[in-house]
Motif scaffolding. Structure first.
Motif, PDB file in Angstrom:
ATOM      1  N   GLU A   1     -10.928   7.010  -7.132  1.00 19.92           N
ATOM      2  CA  GLU A   1     -11.736   8.211  -6.941  1.00 19.92           C
ATOM      3  C   GLU A   1     -11.022   9.443  -7.491  1.00 19.92           C
ATOM      4  O   GLU A   1     -11.661  10.364  -7.995  1.00 19.92           O
TER       5      GLU A   1
ATOM      6  N   ARG B   1      -9.726  -6.833  -7.672  1.00 16.29           N
ATOM      7  CA  ARG B   1      -9.191  -7.517  -6.489  1.00 16.29           C
ATOM      8  C   ARG B   1      -9.450  -9.013  -6.580  1.00 16.29           C
ATOM      9  O   ARG B   1     -10.593  -9.442  -6.812  1.00 16.29           O
TER      10      ARG B   1
ATOM     11  N   GLY C   1      -3.469  -2.183   3.805  1.00 15.97           N
ATOM     12  CA  GLY C   1      -4.396  -1.126   3.418  1.00 15.97           C
ATOM     13  C   GLY C   1      -4.498  -0.897   1.922  1.00 15.97           C
ATOM     14  O   GLY C   1      -4.976   0.171   1.491  1.00 15.97           O
ATOM     15  N   THR C   2      -4.102  -1.879   1.123  1.00 12.94           N
ATOM     16  CA  THR C   2      -4.144  -1.701  -0.329  1.00 12.94           C
ATOM     17  C   THR C   2      -5.538  -1.384  -0.862  1.00 12.94           C
ATOM     18  O   THR C   2      -5.688  -0.498  -1.711  1.00 12.94           O
ATOM     19  N   PRO C   3      -6.618  -2.059  -0.418  1.00 12.62           N
ATOM     20  CA  PRO C   3      -7.950  -1.717  -0.959  1.00 12.62           C
ATOM     21  C   PRO C   3      -8.318  -0.247  -0.732  1.00 12.62           C
ATOM     22  O   PRO C   3      -8.877   0.395  -1.624  1.00 12.62           O
ATOM     23  N   GLU C   4      -8.014   0.297   0.450  1.00 10.79           N
ATOM     24  CA  GLU C   4      -8.339   1.696   0.728  1.00 10.79           C
ATOM     25  C   GLU C   4      -7.509   2.632  -0.150  1.00 10.79           C
ATOM     26  O   GLU C   4      -8.031   3.629  -0.692  1.00 10.79           O
ATOM     27  N   VAL C   5      -6.225   2.319  -0.305  1.00 14.26           N
ATOM     28  CA  VAL C   5      -5.364   3.138  -1.153  1.00 14.26           C
ATOM     29  C   VAL C   5      -5.857   3.092  -2.591  1.00 14.26           C
ATOM     30  O   VAL C   5      -5.942   4.121  -3.280  1.00 14.26           O
TER      31      VAL C   5
ATOM     32  N   ALA D   1       0.818  -1.208   0.000  1.00 12.55           N
ATOM     33  CA  ALA D   1       0.000   0.000   0.000  1.00 12.55           C
ATOM     34  C   ALA D   1       0.854   1.261   0.000  1.00 12.55           C
ATOM     35  O   ALA D   1       0.443   2.298  -0.534  1.00 12.55           O
TER      36      ALA D   1
ATOM     37  N   TYR E   1      -9.911  -0.827 -10.591  1.00  6.55           N
ATOM     38  CA  TYR E   1      -9.401  -1.674  -9.515  1.00  6.55           C
ATOM     39  C   TYR E   1      -9.998  -3.067  -9.630  1.00  6.55           C
ATOM     40  O   TYR E   1     -11.215  -3.229  -9.736  1.00  6.55           O
TER      41      TYR E   1
ATOM     42  N   ALA F   1      -8.859   2.496  -3.635  1.00 10.22           N
ATOM     43  CA  ALA F   1     -10.133   3.214  -3.749  1.00 10.22           C
ATOM     44  C   ALA F   1      -9.888   4.711  -3.919  1.00 10.22           C
ATOM     45  O   ALA F   1     -10.568   5.383  -4.711  1.00 10.22           O
ATOM     46  N   ARG F   2      -8.933   5.258  -3.179  1.00  8.99           N
ATOM     47  CA  ARG F   2      -8.623   6.685  -3.310  1.00  8.99           C
ATOM     48  C   ARG F   2      -8.051   6.989  -4.690  1.00  8.99           C
ATOM     49  O   ARG F   2      -8.331   8.057  -5.272  1.00  8.99           O
TER      50      ARG F   2
END
Length: 877
Positions: free
Chosen positions: A54, A63, A44-48, A14, A61, A50-51
């Motif tokens: 966005e 997964r 925290g790769t999914p959150e990164v 991430a 993305y 997502a940003r």
């Protein structure tokens, strides 16, 4: 539809993922998409991601539900999701240069190739240094008609430095294997087998980050399972080639395994314990046993030795041999010479043949001895070590003295016979400053010295002492001394920085020039003080040296100071020296009533009022000069104005010939006094008076003829080594035993002869005086160098290697004469032609007698051996 898709694969990364994605979003090709494939990360790769999605609509993305354990599956997912005509792959810890996508898309559309491959460069994060991967593979921009045309390209088995045609990959059904590491090797094998036309570009298209602590698969080489995975990938790659009807390419791919994959594990092998080494050998051995003998025979000698030791299960010997693969290759502990061949170790076997390294044929100063530390410990403030010396090639004579060299110090030592064909020395020294200690032996009969670094076990514990730390570094594990404790290192580094910063602020070129211009207004010149300079301070040679010697012979009351560049030597005993560019140099320039120079004092520095400047120049010949040369013939006014002002400082010019006068004066805008009485530096050539015994100094045996190779530099490749265009390997094979080649490169060139050719090639790039080399040689090999005009005085044969004649005269330097029409010897374009000429040199030289005489009349008619005397009588009267 976007123009290009970049698939970024990531797993628990991430922190670095945004950097990789930003390198794609910042591409000069704006119409692209980024597909981030997350291999089921647990950080925290999914959150990164997502940003990132966005923040830019071009990011998508994907997964995976379950981690695949490798790179193949996420790359396949990205390929399946691509919507553009072309695709690239990027790892989340790496980056793309800004123009990578645009340049590759342009190239694939221009050429119609099935894929395009570009230079990959390793970026070492600790130093910021870029190191291209096998740059010779990408030296030329070209289209390759299939891998059979250039099988060397198997070394490029990366999947990330290429742009692919998506439709073509899908038609071929070409995908990455998903159950293995090094899947790109297998993918590349299939790609090469199925591709009939691909393109190569020479620019960097991928930045491969090398972090100090990197958990990437390619750097996890401490794990034996990593070795198993790489061997498995090699087998699958071979099978892939066979499956697609390319079995003839398998030996070429196996060469890649031996040259690259195997070396990854061999380089650090000396630091492994014997258990690891034996297990490594047991993993690799079955695959090596399947490789044909002719493939093994084509390897470098030491790599071949390592393979033989793996096959023979000789773990300890393998560790020793692997330690000689990198750096300055250390000699073996023992060697056998039989039937004109040399073998590594104590036994004779084809796989142990190291004859091609020519270690047994080196001159004494290049002799290969091996020094190993068997004990290292502290003794108060000193380091105490026991060193064992091996002499595998019998290089040591009966008469010698020995020493330990620590930085600039030489400490006498007394090696004692070990009883096993070597010597043992107990050595103590006090560390002081950064250095690599060396053991040296001096042959008392002639003073020649050979030194070699000291090898230690890579696992040797460092010894901390007040004056420094004695430790080992690198795969080759050489002993070295580094500054003391951390706090002391920091203090010294800070003090050095402060000193450099202070000097930098008060010693800028602008400050020095302003100070100098003030000095020449207020400081009177001394008519009896002369500042001499040869080749911008690189030595004491050429015409300034000849004029200086004439002044000394006449005992004229002139105080001569020599300008010397940093790190240069070879000045006469008792000569006064001043560091070029220093404050003392500026002070001397401002006060000297006489300047004597062969190239040019600093261009922007005006001559003091009352100072007289003798310009001896440094050569004549066919090359364009002055305002006709590449750096001045453009339309930029400032460089031309600077040179015009510099030439205006000259009060007298040495002109070797009428032809020189005809060409040089108008091309440099000079209209002052001209000395037409020959060249001071050539007086020794006319008289045939060598200043030194070249054979003794360069260790050339009596009975061998000397071929002086003196090429000039290329304006568009200064310092590149491009001027050495002869195939030295071929010359050594054909001429060694009858000839020795003395290589005198131009001072601006950087070229070091390969180690295995030093039995035949003597590096004379820094030899003090080329006159000595010319007088000692039996023939000259050159190209467009002005040395040809001086050499004509000797009357000895000349050969001209001009394989780039059209490029040189039309787009490089430019010439005033058609060399093939006036050359006093044969002009050749290949080393094969050169060898044939050298073997028939006497008869060929005789056939050029008329041309040789005309050449001497053109350039050497004024050379009578008294130029120095006549110039001194007039200019210094």
């Amino acid at each position: 539809m976007p123009d290009c898709t970049v698939v970024v694969i990531s797993y628990n990364d991430a922190t670095r993922l945004p950097r990789a994605v930003r390198s794609v979003l910042g591409q000069s090709l704006r119409d692209l998409e980024v597909i981030v494939v997350d291999d089921a990360s647990t950080d925290g790769t999914p959150e990164v991601a997502a940003r990132l999605v966005e923040g830019d609509r071009r990011v998508r993305y994907v997964r995976r539900r379950v981690n695949s354990g490798g790179c193949g599956a996420p790359r396949n997912d990205g390929l399946d999701a691509a919507t553009s005509p072309y695709v690239m792959f990027l790892d989340s810890d790496d980056e793309l240069p800004r123009h990578a996508c645009k340049s590759l898309v342009g190239e694939i559309e221009r050429t119609g190739a099935e894929f395009v491959s570009g230079q990959i460069s390793r970026l070492h994060e600790s130093s910021g240094r870029l190191k291209p991967y096998y740059p010779q593979l990408f030296a030329r921009r070209r289209v390759v008609a299939g891998i059979r045309a250039e099988p060397e390209l198997f070394l490029d088995c990366f999947s990330t430095n290429k742009l692919y045609d998506v439709r073509r990959l899908r038609e071929l059904g070409l995908r990455f294997p998903e159950d293995i590491h090094y899947e790109d090797h297998v993918f590349a094998a299939g790609l090469y087998a199925l591709t009939s036309r691909f393109a190569i570009v020479p620019w960097v298209v991928y930045l491969w980050h090398r972090a100090p602590a990197n958990d990437s698969i390619s750097l996890s080489i401490d794990d034996i399972d990593n070795v198993r995975q790489r061997v498995r990938a090699a087998r699958m790659s071979d099978d892939m080639l066979r499956r697609h009807g390319a079995a003839d390419l398998v030996p070429h791919r196996q060469r890649r395994f031996l040259r690259q994959d195997l070396r990854v594990y061999l380089n650090p092998l000396p630091a492994r314990d014997l258990v690891w080494v034996k297990e490594f050998a047991s993993v690799v051995r079955p695959y090596l046993e399947q490789i044909p003998g002719e493939v093994l025979d084509g390897m470098e000698p030491l790599e071949r030795v390592c393979c033989r030791l793996i096959l023979d299960d000789r773990a300890e010997d393998l560790r020793v041999a692997a330690g000689s693969l990198t750096g300055t290759r250390a000699a073996p502990r023992a060697a056998v010479r039989l039937g004109g061949r040399t073998y590594w170790g104590t036994s004779v076997a084809p796989g142990l043949d190291i004859t091609d390294l020519r270690l047994a044929e080196l001159p004494f100063s290049q002799a290969r001895l091996r020094h190993e530390v068997s004990d290292l410990r502290a003794d108060g403030e000193r380091a105490r070590l026991v060193v064992r010396t091996y002499d595998p090639f019998g290089a040591l004579p009966l008469d010698w003295t020995a020493f330990l060299q620590v930085g600039g110090r030489k400490i006498p030592i007394r090696p004692e016979p070990s009883g096993e064909g070597g010597y043992v020395s107990e050595v103590t020294f006090t560390p002081a400053g950064k250095c690599e200690p060396r053991i040296g032996f001096t042959r008392t009969s002639d003073g020649h010295t050979t030194t070699d670094r000291i090898i230690a076990d890579p696992r040797t514990e460092p010894v901390e002492l007040p004056g420094g730390t004695v430790t080992v570094e690198g795969y080759a594990a050489y002993l070295c001394v580094r500054p003391g404790t951390r706090s002391r290192r920091i203090w010294r580094r800070a003090a050095r920085w402060a000193r450099r910063e202070l000097l930098r602020r008060v010693s800028t070129p602008r400050v020095k020039l302003r100070a100098y211009k003030l000095l020449i207004k207020v400081v009177p010149t001394r008519p009896d003080l002369a500042l001499f300079e040869s080749d911008v301070g690189k030595g004491c040679c050429g015409s300034p040296r000849a004029v200086y010697e004439e002044l000394r012979r006449r005992s004229l009351p002139i105080d001569v100071v020599w300008s010397v560049a940093k790190g240069r030597g070879h000045f006469p005993p008792g000569a006064r020296l001043v560091r070029r560019g220093s404050w003392a140099y500026l002070w001397t320039m401002a006060r000297a009533g006489i300047w004597v120079d062969s190239h040019g004092f600093p261009l922007d520095y005006p001559k003091p009022r009352g100072t007289r400047y003798l310009q001896t120049w440094h050569g004549q010949g066919i090359k364009s000069i002055g305002f006709d040369a590449p750096d001045l013939r453009s339309d930029f006014d400032r460089p031309r104005a600077r040179w015009r002002a510099a030439v205006a400082r000259w009060d007298a010019l040495v002109a070797p010939s009428a032809e020189f006068t005809r060409l040089f004066l108008p091309s440099n805008g000079y209209a002052g006094k001209v000395y037409r009485c020959g060249t001071p530096r050539c007086d020794a050539l006319v008289r045939g008076e060598p200043g030194a015994d070249v054979r003794e100094r360069l260790e050339i045996p009596r009975g061998l003829k000397i071929l002086l190779y003196a090429p000039t530099y290329r304006d568009w490749g200064k310092g590149s080594g491009r001027s050495v265009r002869a195939d030295l390997e071929l010359l050594a094979r054909e001429l060694a035993g009858e000839w020795v080649l003395v290589l005198r490169t131009h001072p601006v060139e950087r070229y070091v002869p390969p180690e295995h050719l030093r039995h035949f090639v003597r590096d004379a790039g820094s030899y003090p005086d080329i006159n000595d080399l010319m007088l000692a040689s039996d023939a000259l090999l050159t190209d467009y160098s002005s040395v040809m005009c001086d050499y004509a005085i000797t009357g000895k044969p000349m050969v001209f290697l001009i394989d780039d004649w059209d490029e040189y005269r039309l787009s490089e330097r430019g010439v005033y004469h058609d060399l093939p029409a006036i050359a006093p010897g044969p002009c050749v374009t290949t080393t094969e032609e050169l060898v044939n000429v050298i073997k028939r040199l006497p008869e060929i030289h005789a056939a050029f007698g008329g041309r040789y005489a005309a050449f001497r009349d053109l350039w050497c008619a004024d050379e009578r051996g008294d130029a120095s005397a006549r110039i001194v009588e007039d200019f210094f009267a």
